[in-house]
Design a protein around this motif. Sequence first.
Motif, mmCIF file in Angstrom:
data_model
loop_
_atom_site.group_PDB
_atom_site.id
_atom_site.type_symbol
_atom_site.label_atom_id
_atom_site.label_comp_id
_atom_site.label_asym_id
_atom_site.label_seq_id
_atom_site.Cartn_x
_atom_site.Cartn_y
_atom_site.Cartn_z
ATOM 1 N N GLY A 80 0.808 -1.206 0.000
ATOM 2 C CA GLY A 80 0.000 0.000 0.000
ATOM 3 C C GLY A 80 0.846 1.264 0.000
ATOM 4 N N VAL A 81 2.173 1.120 -0.027
ATOM 5 C CA VAL A 81 3.088 2.249 -0.035
ATOM 6 C C VAL A 81 3.780 2.282 -1.393
ATOM 7 C CG1 VAL A 81 5.130 3.274 1.024
ATOM 8 C CG2 VAL A 81 3.465 2.068 2.422
ATOM 9 N N ILE A 82 3.767 3.425 -2.045
ATOM 10 C CA ILE A 82 4.413 3.562 -3.348
ATOM 11 C C ILE A 82 5.823 4.087 -3.122
ATOM 12 C CG2 ILE A 82 4.370 4.774 -5.549
ATOM 13 C CD1 ILE A 82 1.326 4.957 -5.216
ATOM 14 N N ARG A 83 6.810 3.391 -3.649
ATOM 15 C CA ARG A 83 8.207 3.800 -3.552
ATOM 16 C C ARG A 83 8.740 4.012 -4.967
ATOM 17 N NH1 ARG A 83 9.603 4.493 1.490
ATOM 18 N NH2 ARG A 83 8.977 2.918 2.948
ATOM 19 N N ILE A 84 9.501 5.067 -5.155
ATOM 20 C CA ILE A 84 10.103 5.350 -6.444
ATOM 21 C C ILE A 84 11.604 5.222 -6.284
ATOM 22 C CG2 ILE A 84 10.443 7.093 -8.231
ATOM 23 C CD1 ILE A 84 7.732 8.248 -7.399
ATOM 24 N N GLU A 85 12.211 4.386 -7.120
ATOM 25 C CA GLU A 85 13.648 4.186 -7.075
ATOM 26 C C GLU A 85 14.218 4.382 -8.468
ATOM 27 O OE1 GLU A 85 14.587 0.337 -5.523
ATOM 28 O OE2 GLU A 85 13.392 0.622 -3.720
ATOM 29 N N GLU A 86 15.421 4.931 -8.530
ATOM 30 C CA GLU A 86 16.110 5.056 -9.802
ATOM 31 C C GLU A 86 17.170 3.981 -9.866
ATOM 32 O OE1 GLU A 86 17.505 8.873 -10.940
ATOM 33 O OE2 GLU A 86 15.883 9.873 -9.874
ATOM 34 N N ARG A 87 17.193 3.281 -10.987
ATOM 35 C CA ARG A 87 18.211 2.246 -11.186
ATOM 36 C C ARG A 87 18.862 2.468 -12.541
ATOM 37 N NH1 ARG A 87 15.170 -3.173 -9.010
ATOM 38 N NH2 ARG A 87 14.836 -2.376 -6.914
ATOM 39 N N ARG A 88 20.145 2.222 -12.607
ATOM 40 C CA ARG A 88 20.881 2.356 -13.853
ATOM 41 C C ARG A 88 20.593 1.125 -14.724
ATOM 42 N NH1 ARG A 88 25.247 5.520 -14.753
ATOM 43 N NH2 ARG A 88 25.341 5.891 -12.525
ATOM 44 N N PRO A 89 20.195 1.337 -15.978
ATOM 45 C CA PRO A 89 19.945 0.181 -16.855
ATOM 46 C C PRO A 89 21.214 -0.634 -17.028
ATOM 47 C CG PRO A 89 19.150 2.208 -17.868
ATOM 48 C CD PRO A 89 19.899 2.593 -16.642
ATOM 49 N N GLN A 90 21.053 -1.935 -17.120
ATOM 50 C CA GLN A 90 22.212 -2.804 -17.289
ATOM 51 C C GLN A 90 22.855 -2.526 -18.635
ATOM 52 O OE1 GLN A 90 21.146 -6.853 -16.613
ATOM 53 N NE2 GLN A 90 20.770 -6.517 -14.448
ATOM 54 N N GLY A 91 24.183 -2.494 -18.656
ATOM 55 C CA GLY A 91 24.912 -2.239 -19.875
ATOM 56 C C GLY A 91 25.397 -0.808 -19.982
ATOM 57 N N ASP A 92 24.859 0.100 -19.158
ATOM 58 C CA ASP A 92 25.352 1.481 -19.162
ATOM 59 C C ASP A 92 26.675 1.534 -18.425
ATOM 60 O OD1 ASP A 92 23.321 2.489 -20.590
ATOM 61 O OD2 ASP A 92 22.420 3.670 -18.979
ATOM 62 N N ALA A 93 27.527 2.432 -18.876
ATOM 63 C CA ALA A 93 28.817 2.596 -18.224
ATOM 64 C C ALA A 93 28.624 3.329 -16.915
ATOM 65 C CB ALA A 93 29.774 3.358 -19.132
ATOM 66 N N ALA A 94 29.084 2.723 -15.832
ATOM 67 C CA ALA A 94 28.903 3.315 -14.515
ATOM 68 C C ALA A 94 29.917 4.417 -14.244
ATOM 69 C CB ALA A 94 29.021 2.238 -13.440
ATOM 70 N N ASP A 95 31.064 4.399 -14.936
ATOM 71 C CA ASP A 95 32.107 5.374 -14.655
ATOM 72 C C ASP A 95 32.046 6.585 -15.574
ATOM 73 O OD1 ASP A 95 32.900 4.260 -17.001
ATOM 74 O OD2 ASP A 95 34.820 3.493 -16.268
ATOM 75 N N GLY A 96 31.027 6.713 -16.388
ATOM 76 C CA GLY A 96 30.897 7.862 -17.262
ATOM 77 C C GLY A 96 31.545 7.649 -18.618
ATOM 78 N N ASP A 97 32.044 6.435 -18.933
ATOM 79 C CA ASP A 97 32.665 6.137 -20.222
ATOM 80 C C ASP A 97 31.564 6.004 -21.259
ATOM 81 O OD1 ASP A 97 34.414 5.416 -22.216
ATOM 82 O OD2 ASP A 97 34.390 3.294 -21.660
ATOM 83 N N HIS A 98 31.461 6.985 -22.134
ATOM 84 C CA HIS A 98 30.408 6.983 -23.147
ATOM 85 C C HIS A 98 31.005 6.556 -24.482
ATOM 86 C CE1 HIS A 98 27.674 8.876 -20.387
ATOM 87 N NE2 HIS A 98 28.608 9.777 -20.104
ATOM 88 N N THR A 99 30.749 5.338 -24.864
ATOM 89 C CA THR A 99 31.232 4.837 -26.142
ATOM 90 C C THR A 99 30.097 4.816 -27.132
ATOM 91 O OG1 THR A 99 30.794 2.575 -25.472
ATOM 92 C CG2 THR A 99 33.007 3.435 -25.026
ATOM 93 N N GLN A 100 30.420 4.920 -28.388
ATOM 94 C CA GLN A 100 29.391 4.886 -29.417
ATOM 95 C C GLN A 100 28.962 3.448 -29.655
ATOM 96 O OE1 GLN A 100 30.955 6.872 -32.792
ATOM 97 N NE2 GLN A 100 30.858 8.902 -31.853
ATOM 98 N N ARG A 101 27.663 3.227 -29.706
ATOM 99 C CA ARG A 101 27.148 1.869 -29.836
ATOM 100 C C ARG A 101 26.639 1.546 -31.222
ATOM 101 N NH1 ARG A 101 23.885 2.161 -24.240
ATOM 102 N NH2 ARG A 101 25.683 2.081 -22.894
ATOM 103 N N ASP A 102 26.654 2.536 -32.103
ATOM 104 C CA ASP A 102 26.096 2.271 -33.414
ATOM 105 C C ASP A 102 27.113 1.751 -34.415
ATOM 106 O OD1 ASP A 102 27.609 4.517 -33.694
ATOM 107 O OD2 ASP A 102 26.018 5.791 -34.528
#
Length: 105
Positions: A80-102
Amino acid sequence: MTKYFTMMSIRVACFVLMVLVQPYGWYTWLFAIGAVFLPYVAVVVANVAAAPASRAVAPERALERGTRPAEAPPGPAATGVIRIEERRPQGDAADGDHTQRDGAA
């Protein structure tokens, strides 16, 4: 509300007494100080007069125990309690390394 109204009534009385009481003296300054500072005190007293935090009950404690099956994960329907959580999608770089995936290099 009653405390605020009472203090504002005293403030109005201070204004009236400040003008009407003759001869002017130290008490005139006392009435002036009351007329100037009573609004601040009245607002603080009115806001503090709310229910103390010790009466507050966490929503989880307000629910009856045993309403959720043991195997069901806790969720909005179960507790009966609504909780909102943010989760990082699997496969995203956790350290900020943004590589091109295309495929572009």
